[in-house]
Design a protein around this motif. Structure first.
Motif, PDB file in Angstrom:
ATOM      1  N   PHE A  61      75.347 -54.688 -12.917  1.00  0.00           N
ATOM      2  CA  PHE A  61      75.331 -55.755 -13.917  1.00  0.00           C
ATOM      3  C   PHE A  61      76.740 -56.178 -14.327  1.00  0.00           C
ATOM      4  O   PHE A  61      76.923 -57.305 -14.810  1.00  0.00           O
ATOM      5  CB  PHE A  61      74.495 -55.329 -15.123  1.00  0.00           C
ATOM      6  N   THR A  65      77.267 -58.780 -11.630  1.00  0.00           N
ATOM      7  CA  THR A  65      76.562 -60.034 -11.904  1.00  0.00           C
ATOM      8  C   THR A  65      77.244 -60.822 -13.005  1.00  0.00           C
ATOM      9  O   THR A  65      77.256 -62.057 -12.988  1.00  0.00           O
ATOM     10  CB  THR A  65      75.096 -59.766 -12.299  1.00  0.00           C
ATOM     11  N   LEU A  72      70.535 -65.675 -11.445  1.00  0.00           N
ATOM     12  CA  LEU A  72      69.183 -65.136 -11.485  1.00  0.00           C
ATOM     13  C   LEU A  72      68.554 -64.962 -10.106  1.00  0.00           C
ATOM     14  O   LEU A  72      67.856 -63.967  -9.872  1.00  0.00           O
ATOM     15  CB  LEU A  72      68.301 -66.008 -12.378  1.00  0.00           C
ATOM     16  N   VAL A 128      69.957 -61.692  -8.741  1.00  0.00           N
ATOM     17  CA  VAL A 128      69.411 -60.517  -9.422  1.00  0.00           C
ATOM     18  C   VAL A 128      67.951 -60.311  -9.048  1.00  0.00           C
ATOM     19  O   VAL A 128      67.508 -59.181  -8.790  1.00  0.00           O
ATOM     20  CB  VAL A 128      69.570 -60.657 -10.945  1.00  0.00           C
ATOM     21  N   SER A 136      67.290 -56.870  -7.113  1.00  0.00           N
ATOM     22  CA  SER A 136      66.652 -55.827  -7.902  1.00  0.00           C
ATOM     23  C   SER A 136      65.213 -55.576  -7.464  1.00  0.00           C
ATOM     24  O   SER A 136      64.689 -54.463  -7.626  1.00  0.00           O
ATOM     25  CB  SER A 136      66.681 -56.188  -9.392  1.00  0.00           C
ATOM     26  N   LEU A 188      68.105 -60.347 -17.793  1.00  0.00           N
ATOM     27  CA  LEU A 188      68.689 -59.199 -17.116  1.00  0.00           C
ATOM     28  C   LEU A 188      68.460 -57.926 -17.923  1.00  0.00           C
ATOM     29  O   LEU A 188      68.331 -56.833 -17.343  1.00  0.00           O
ATOM     30  CB  LEU A 188      70.189 -59.404 -16.894  1.00  0.00           C
ATOM     31  N   THR A 190      72.364 -52.511 -19.902  1.00  0.00           N
ATOM     32  CA  THR A 190      72.433 -53.777 -19.172  1.00  0.00           C
ATOM     33  C   THR A 190      73.019 -54.878 -20.046  1.00  0.00           C
ATOM     34  O   THR A 190      73.865 -55.664 -19.596  1.00  0.00           O
ATOM     35  CB  THR A 190      71.038 -54.186 -18.688  1.00  0.00           C
ATOM     36  N   THR A 227      76.551 -56.713 -19.216  1.00  0.00           N
ATOM     37  CA  THR A 227      76.399 -58.125 -18.872  1.00  0.00           C
ATOM     38  C   THR A 227      77.282 -59.010 -19.739  1.00  0.00           C
ATOM     39  O   THR A 227      77.884 -59.969 -19.258  1.00  0.00           O
ATOM     40  CB  THR A 227      74.924 -58.557 -19.019  1.00  0.00           C
TER      41      THR A 227
END
Length: 443
Positions: free
Chosen positions: A257, A260, A272, A275, A279, A309, A335, A339
């Motif tokens: 994360f 990301t 998105l 992810v 994931s 997320l 997360t 993030t």
């Protein structure tokens, strides 16, 4: 033309009240967040002029992270320095994080109950409609000519057919923009707004003529910020090692994360798809349907859509540790932390430089092509998630779910033609799913 009355500089407590309120009412995605801030900060309070507001917004799109939150940090920094930026950015995220935590716990405890499943079944087509509408809105602003359409198509082909990483697409777009700027700069030329050039901004606290004391490149403060950011990033790893089991899982979650966070350029919809695919298909942290439910839950909360997320982190911790609510909660908090931590660092380091880039043609043209590439990435997200909603039993024309297709169309009409608030659409969609369950069973 009559000169505007000069607005006094707002106190920190007054600004704090607005940032707190914004965190609880910022529904409607990025467009809604920006509209609320513009209405209050520009039109009502005159704390920042329209040109200064748009200058900050456009350049926040260059920085990785959700641009609405970046914008709140940026304006908070302009008004009250780092403490203003911290207050604005933290209060933008905290309400949605706590709401999503409650919804996530409810989801795993009661999501298997048939009528609850029906509620989420009704939400899924609406989520697809929301993503489709977001794609078209971004496309209207991003695709200005053949070159922008070309970049959007290439980005889509790369990620859809060749599974090209998001970092590669963004990096390639930047290189392509630089090449175009050197070979044929006219193709990237952006026409400035004439209305803004003649507007009287003297009555605003912050305007295009405002000089920011911290603007420009300063080595020592920048290094201090980097050092502080690195310590804040490393400290949780010590806590993982001392207090939590399976250190490798938490390390992987945090690194993923963090990565990301640094590739979220152009808004939440950019990252998105990456992810969702990674994931679900590679890490197996959650299923594709759970990812769809996460989108639906995130749409019901205020704050940035990238808060979804945090749901992924919750499900990762929950599933990895055998259905532990505690580990799911820790996963959500971890997360969220990793993030959004880079957002503050990037704004505090980048904002002083951005204040010196007003009108920089190279940056503006590169940003334009990155935003065009975002359109192709969002199209990939739409197809990736939409195929399981429209074709739950396999992609064949006779397998199309007509009710899901119909509700997608209804949702699009309600949002586009009747400007229905997303919260109302979510309520209607849940009611539709429940009604369908009561009449014919879960679809």
């Amino acid at each position: 033309m009559e000169k505007q009355k000069i607005t006094p500089h707002p106190g920190f407590k007054e600004a704090l009240k607005f940032w707190f309120k914004l965190g609880w009412i910022s529904f409607g995605g990025t467009a809604g967040h920006i509209a609320i801030m513009h209405d209050y900060l520009v039109d009502k309070k005159k704390w920042i002029s329209n040109s200064k507001f748009l200058h900050a917004l456009n350049h926040c799109m260059i920085l990785p992270g959700p641009e609405a939150q970046q914008l709140s940090i940026y304006i908070g920094w302009l008004l009250h320095g780092k403490r203003g930026g911290l207050a604005a950015g933290i209060l933008f995220v905290l309400p949605s994080m706590f709401i999503l935590l409650a919804l996530s716990i409810t989801y795993v405890l009661f999501g298997s109950i048939p009528w609850v499943t029906a509620l989420f079944a009704g939400l899924k087509p609406a989520v697809i409609a929301i993503i489709v509408l977001a794609m078209f809105k971004i496309a209207q602003k991003a695709l200005h000519g053949p070159l922008h359409y070309f970049v959007a198509v290439v980005a889509f082909v790369c990620i859809f057919f060749f599974n090209t990483s998001l970092i590669t697409i963004i990096g390639g777009t930047i290189i392509f923009a630089i090449g175009c700027r050197l070979i044929r700069p006219a193709a990237l030329q952006v026409k400035p707004s004439q209305a803004e050039a003649t507007a009287d901004e003297s009555g605003y606290v912050l305007n295009k003529n405002t000089l920011t004391a911290d603007s420009g490149l300063k080595i020592k403060p920048g290094l201090q910020l980097l050092g502080a950011g690195l310590l804040l990033w490393l400290f949780p790893f010590l806590l993982f090692f001392l207090f939590l089991s399976d250190f490798s899982f938490w390390k992987h979650l945090s690194l993923f994360f963090t990565q990301t966070a640094f590739v979220t350029i152009g808004g939440s919809y950019t990252v998105l798809p990456y992810v969702a695919q990674f994931s679900v298909t590679k890490l197996n942290w959650l299923s594709k349907l759970q990812m769809m439910d996460g989108f639906a839950l995130a749409e019901t909360t205020p704050g940035p859509l990238i808060i979804v997320l945090s749901f992924v982190g919750f499900m990762a911790g929950y599933n990895h540790f055998g259905g532990s609510l505690w580990m799911g909660t820790v996963g959500l908090l971890v997360t969220t932390y990793f993030t959004f931590l880079p957002c503050f660092l990037l704004v505090f380091i980048g904002a002083p430089l951005i204040e010196k880039t007003h009108g920089n043609a190279m940056i503006e043209s590169t940003l334009g092509l990155i935003t065009a590439a975002v359109v192709g990435v969002i199209l990939n997200l739409t197809l990736y998630l939409g195929k399981d909603v429209l074709f739950p039993d396999g992609i064949m024309i006779n397998k199309l779910d007509p009710l899901a297709f119909a509700w997608i169309l209804v949702s699009l009409v309600l949002m586009h033609q009747f400007k229905l608030n997303i919260l109302y659409l979510i309520g209607l969609s849940m009611g539709y799913g429940l009604l369908h369950y009561l009449l014919r069973g879960v679809w």
